[in-house]
Design an enzyme around this catalytic site. Structure first.
Site, PDB file in Angstrom:
ATOM      1  N   ASN A  63      45.144  37.362  25.837  1.00  0.00           N
ATOM      2  CA  ASN A  63      45.501  38.804  26.347  1.00  0.00           C
ATOM      3  C   ASN A  63      47.017  38.326  26.685  1.00  0.00           C
ATOM      4  O   ASN A  63      47.466  37.598  27.935  1.00  0.00           O
ATOM      5  CB  ASN A  63      44.917  38.980  27.792  1.00  0.00           C
ATOM      6  N   LYS A  87      49.393  40.316  28.034  1.00  0.00           N
ATOM      7  CA  LYS A  87      49.727  40.926  29.281  1.00  0.00           C
ATOM      8  C   LYS A  87      51.192  41.493  28.909  1.00  0.00           C
ATOM      9  O   LYS A  87      51.649  41.780  27.547  1.00  0.00           O
ATOM     10  CB  LYS A  87      49.900  40.072  30.421  1.00  0.00           C
ATOM     11  N   HIS A 133      40.705  45.322  33.377  1.00  0.00           N
ATOM     12  CA  HIS A 133      41.224  43.994  33.664  1.00  0.00           C
ATOM     13  C   HIS A 133      41.697  44.161  35.204  1.00  0.00           C
ATOM     14  O   HIS A 133      42.153  45.001  35.715  1.00  0.00           O
ATOM     15  CB  HIS A 133      42.489  43.726  32.888  1.00  0.00           C
ATOM     16  N   GLU A 164      44.110  43.388  36.903  1.00  0.00           N
ATOM     17  CA  GLU A 164      45.434  43.742  37.075  1.00  0.00           C
ATOM     18  C   GLU A 164      45.730  45.243  37.018  1.00  0.00           C
ATOM     19  O   GLU A 164      46.355  45.862  37.720  1.00  0.00           O
ATOM     20  CB  GLU A 164      46.613  42.978  36.079  1.00  0.00           C
ATOM     21  N   GLU A 206      36.444  37.356  35.084  1.00  0.00           N
ATOM     22  CA  GLU A 206      37.703  36.842  35.351  1.00  0.00           C
ATOM     23  C   GLU A 206      37.687  36.977  36.847  1.00  0.00           C
ATOM     24  O   GLU A 206      38.060  37.997  37.458  1.00  0.00           O
ATOM     25  CB  GLU A 206      38.639  37.628  34.975  1.00  0.00           C
ATOM     26  N   GLY A 244      45.992  33.188  36.610  1.00  0.00           N
ATOM     27  CA  GLY A 244      47.437  32.911  36.708  1.00  0.00           C
ATOM     28  C   GLY A 244      47.912  31.806  38.009  1.00  0.00           C
ATOM     29  O   GLY A 244      48.996  31.778  38.267  1.00  0.00           O
ATOM     30  N   SER A 288      42.831  30.992  34.186  1.00  0.00           N
ATOM     31  CA  SER A 288      43.601  29.570  33.832  1.00  0.00           C
ATOM     32  C   SER A 288      42.845  28.648  32.958  1.00  0.00           C
ATOM     33  O   SER A 288      42.568  27.560  33.311  1.00  0.00           O
ATOM     34  CB  SER A 288      43.636  28.989  35.440  1.00  0.00           C
TER      35      SER A 288
END
Ligand code: 13P
Length: 251
Positions: free
Chosen positions: A9, A11, A94, A96, A166, A172, A212
């Site tokens: 992904n 992003k 997701h 985010e 996730e 991240g 990660s």
């Protein structure tokens, strides 16, 4: 046998030139036969990515999609638009999108329906925040995300679902869930699927871990019984690190 999947992904990373360079390099690689390799570039580069990988076992995936078929939704992209450039799989939910763009479980269930009506595969993301993990409510949080976003689907619809766990605190941050934490949550997700659908469907559903994942921790995470691969952010931006993760499954 359920699928093994490694999906990148990207992003909001990699412009057209960077995307071209990446795929020129990725196309030269040999992939393990039993691993499905997917990359989700920016919308603007989907067409290039799909065209340039047409002859290769690389699936091009979208990072998001609007729930409506068409209309006055400035800045949005429909399922039909994705399909018109060859995209058959979309990432939905997701963290985010949930946190930064206010995507709720209700909205996500609409997006899920639209994707299923368009015969698309969905990589549906779930995961708890650090506060929720510390409070010990992580399994309940993920279970609610599954129930409200996905579990209205019929058995047939659910066959198009890949789940990606996730944990938000691992995205991240360089902090990965331990293999045991990942296994525990993946087993809990699989058991929810078995309860709502059937053991057979639960056994066939691929559940990916994301947060990660790097070349040096992928093998241990992928070695867990209920982990069927990964959804990779930062380490998917370079062919070298991405390929090490693609090759991290133990035989
Ligand atoms: P990182 O691998 O950069 O932590 O990102 C994970 C992720 O959010 C993939 O969707």
């Amino acid at each position: 046998m359920r699928k093994k999947i490694v999906a990148g992904n990207w992003k909001m990373n990699h412009d057209l030139a960077e995307t071209e360079t990446f795929f020129n390099e990725l196309k030269k690689q040999m992939f393990p036969e039993d691993v499905e390799v997917m990359i989700a570039p920016a919308f603007t580069n989907l067409n290039h990515a799909f065209t340039s990988t047409r002859e290769h076992p690389i699936e091009i995936v979208a990072q998001n999609m609007h729930q409506s078929d068409k209309g006055a939704f400035t800045g949005e992209i429909s399922a039909a638009m994705l399909k018109s450039v060859g995209v058959k799989t979309v990432i939905l939910g997701h963290s985010e999108r949930r946190a930064e763009f206010g995507e709720t479980d209700d909205l996500l269930s609409e997006k899920v329906n639209t994707a299923i009506e368009n015969e698309m595969t969905i990589i549906f993301c779930v995961g708890e925040s650090l506060e929720e993990r510390k409070a010990g409510t992580h399994e309940q949080v993920v279970s609610k995300q599954l129930e409200e976003g996905l579990f209205h689907l019929s058995d047939v619809g659910f066959k198009n679902i890949v789940v990606a766990y996730e944990p938000v605190w691992a995205i991240g941050t360089g902090e990965t869930a331990s293999p045991e934490q990942a296994q525990e949550m993946h087993a809990s997700i699989r058991s929810s699927i078995a309860k709502h659908y059937s053991d057979g469907i639960a056994k066939e559903t691929a559940i990916l871990y994301g947060g990660s994942v790097k070349p040096d921790n992928a093998a241990e995470i992928f070695g867990q019984e209920d982990v069927d691969g990964g959804l990779i952010g930062g380490a998917s931006l370079k062919v070298d690190s991405f390929m090490k993760i693609v090759n991290a499954f133990q035989k």
